[in-house]
Design a protein around this motif. Structure first.
Motif, PDB file in Angstrom:
ATOM      1  N   THR A  45       0.805  -1.220   0.000  1.00 39.57           N
ATOM      2  CA  THR A  45       0.000   0.000   0.000  1.00 39.57           C
ATOM      3  C   THR A  45       0.837   1.268   0.000  1.00 39.57           C
ATOM      4  N   GLU A  46       2.135   1.166   0.276  1.00 41.46           N
ATOM      5  CA  GLU A  46       2.957   2.366   0.189  1.00 41.46           C
ATOM      6  C   GLU A  46       2.957   2.924  -1.225  1.00 41.46           C
ATOM      7  N   THR A  47       2.898   2.041  -2.219  1.00 42.13           N
ATOM      8  CA  THR A  47       2.892   2.489  -3.608  1.00 42.13           C
ATOM      9  C   THR A  47       1.487   2.755  -4.103  1.00 42.13           C
ATOM     10  N   ALA A  48       0.474   2.413  -3.306  1.00 43.32           N
ATOM     11  CA  ALA A  48      -0.908   2.540  -3.767  1.00 43.32           C
ATOM     12  C   ALA A  48      -1.592   3.801  -3.278  1.00 43.32           C
ATOM     13  N   HIS A  49      -1.021   4.472  -2.284  1.00 43.42           N
ATOM     14  CA  HIS A  49      -1.722   5.592  -1.667  1.00 43.42           C
ATOM     15  C   HIS A  49      -2.080   6.685  -2.661  1.00 43.42           C
ATOM     16  N   ALA A  50      -1.202   6.927  -3.622  1.00 43.57           N
ATOM     17  CA  ALA A  50      -1.442   8.026  -4.557  1.00 43.57           C
ATOM     18  C   ALA A  50      -2.659   7.785  -5.428  1.00 43.57           C
ATOM     19  N   ASP A  51      -3.079   6.524  -5.573  1.00 52.42           N
ATOM     20  CA  ASP A  51      -4.203   6.205  -6.445  1.00 52.42           C
ATOM     21  C   ASP A  51      -5.547   6.212  -5.735  1.00 52.42           C
ATOM     22  N   LEU A  52      -5.539   6.371  -4.421  1.00 50.55           N
ATOM     23  CA  LEU A  52      -6.795   6.329  -3.684  1.00 50.55           C
ATOM     24  C   LEU A  52      -7.636   7.568  -3.970  1.00 50.55           C
ATOM     25  N   PRO A  53      -8.975   7.424  -4.018  1.00 48.85           N
ATOM     26  CA  PRO A  53      -9.827   8.607  -4.091  1.00 48.85           C
ATOM     27  C   PRO A  53      -9.560   9.496  -2.879  1.00 48.85           C
ATOM     28  N   PRO A  54      -9.898  10.783  -2.953  1.00 47.04           N
ATOM     29  CA  PRO A  54      -9.564  11.706  -1.863  1.00 47.04           C
ATOM     30  C   PRO A  54     -10.038  11.239  -0.490  1.00 47.04           C
ATOM     31  N   ASP A  55     -11.248  10.645  -0.399  1.00 52.16           N
ATOM     32  CA  ASP A  55     -11.724  10.183   0.902  1.00 52.16           C
ATOM     33  C   ASP A  55     -11.615   8.667   1.033  1.00 52.16           C
ATOM     34  N   HIS A  56     -10.921   8.027   0.078  1.00 53.50           N
ATOM     35  CA  HIS A  56     -10.630   6.591   0.108  1.00 53.50           C
ATOM     36  C   HIS A  56     -11.851   5.709  -0.122  1.00 53.50           C
ATOM     37  N   ARG A  57     -13.025   6.270  -0.318  1.00 49.90           N
ATOM     38  CA  ARG A  57     -14.233   5.470  -0.513  1.00 49.90           C
ATOM     39  C   ARG A  57     -14.478   5.246  -1.998  1.00 49.90           C
ATOM     40  N   HIS A  58     -14.807   4.020  -2.367  1.00 50.59           N
ATOM     41  CA  HIS A  58     -15.188   3.737  -3.744  1.00 50.59           C
ATOM     42  C   HIS A  58     -15.928   2.412  -3.783  1.00 50.59           C
ATOM     43  N   ALA A  59     -16.509   2.105  -4.935  1.00 54.60           N
ATOM     44  CA  ALA A  59     -17.200   0.838  -5.144  1.00 54.60           C
ATOM     45  C   ALA A  59     -16.911   0.376  -6.564  1.00 54.60           C
ATOM     46  N   HIS A  60     -17.217  -0.904  -6.848  1.00 54.67           N
ATOM     47  CA  HIS A  60     -17.018  -1.469  -8.184  1.00 54.67           C
ATOM     48  C   HIS A  60     -18.325  -2.062  -8.683  1.00 54.67           C
ATOM     49  N   ASP A  61     -18.382  -2.330  -9.983  1.00 56.75           N
ATOM     50  CA  ASP A  61     -19.499  -3.132 -10.487  1.00 56.75           C
ATOM     51  C   ASP A  61     -19.012  -4.527 -10.878  1.00 56.75           C
TER      52      ASP A  61
END
Length: 311
Positions: A45-61
């Motif tokens: 997750t150290e390399t993944a933080h930059a890709d998170l939405p601003p509030d970290h919330r999301h969903a998928h279909d």
């Protein structure tokens, strides 16, 4: 980053589909013609933080299966907090909202994320997609499940399966890749299903009614209003209830059922587009092309050629 997992937002294999009223982004699986609808990513997750939405919330279909090799902290999936610990497996169903309370806690986690649509598995591609939620292979995604923990002696097997799957996906054009990808994903789903509770949660009667009606009528030019009226509801009410219980509104379920059948017919038959449209409840070939391009980013003709060119 590739696909979204518990702790990362979608990357090259998904795109923003819509934003809910509360601001939660919902990502759609962006399948490429001629390639299986699955993506595997190993990440810290150290390399993944930059890709998170601003509030970290999301969903998928689409479906996401996460296997944690080393973990710390926790995530919130569908309103329930789940720890990230070594050996944990998390099944994220379409529509479930994923959130991270404190990104810094995840800095020591390492995990695999397998994102896929169910028709990547032959056993699921051969049945109605409206029955997928109750299929034994998807038991960990079912009501009352959602997560499990792999016994320590079996953890090396999980890592090896995901490594093999990633390797096959890295070179999908080589001989036997299609079969190897499907077989390895099936083995993963079997292993995940064995972590699910022995007594699955009861299906939702209303959702079952809606799905049965869609399955019976999707080949006809029925609308969401037609389905709602048949079941004795207003379209607005049924859409709201279905979105809350399944993560998708009524019209999307109807469209998804039609598009899956369109893809099957393109792959397995030589029927012209007018005939495909007529057999899937779509207005005509022009409308089919427009809907298909909007959903998959390519035309049905290109899709058919790419599918048949894949060894």
């Amino acid at each position: 980053m590739g696909h979204s997992s518990v702790s990362a937002s979608p990357g090259s294999q998904s795109r923003l589909r819509t934003v809910r009223l509360d601001g939660t982004p919902v990502y759609r699986y962006q399948q490429r013609p001629g390639l299986p609808p699955i993506s595997v990513t190993r990440f810290d997750t150290e390399t993944a933080h930059a890709d998170l939405p601003p509030d970290h919330r999301h969903a998928h279909d689409f479906l996401v299966l996460v296997y944690v090799e080393e973990g710390a902290g926790s995530v919130v999936i569908g309103g329930a907090e789940r720890p990230l610990r070594a050996g944990q497996v998390h099944a994220v169903s379409p529509g479930q909202v994923i959130g991270v309370a404190d990104v810094t806690e995840l800095a020591h986690s390492r995990a695999w994320s397998a994102a896929f649509t169910p028709d990547a598995v032959p056993a699921l591609a051969s049945v109605s997609p409206l029955t997928w939620t109750h299929h034994p292979l998807l038991a960990l995604f079912g009501p009352g499940a959602g997560h499990g923990r792999v016994a320590e002696p079996d953890r090396a097997t999980w890592s090896a399966l995901l490594t093999d799957l990633a390797g096959e996906l890295a070179d999908p054009g080589r001989l036997g890749a299609r079969e190897a990808i499907a077989a390895t994903l099936t083995r993963l789903l079997v292993a995940a299903a064995r972590l699910a509770p022995s007594a699955p949660g009861a299906p939702d009667p209303l959702v079952e009614q809606v799905f049965a009606e869609i399955e019976a009528t999707f080949r006809e030019p029925v609308s969401a209003a037609d389905v709602a009226r048949t079941l004795g509801y207003t379209p607005g009410h049924l859409t709201t209830v279905l979105r809350r219980r399944t993560g998708r509104p009524l019209l999307e379920w109807i469209t998804e059922r039609r598009m899956i059948e369109v893809r099957r017919m393109l792959r397995e038959t030589d029927l012209p587009l007018d005939a495909v449209a007529a057999r899937t409840g779509l207005r005509d070939a022009t409308y089919l092309v427009r809907r298909f391009r909007n959903r998959y980013g390519t035309t049905p003709q290109r899709w058919r050629r790419a599918e048949r060119a894949w060894p």
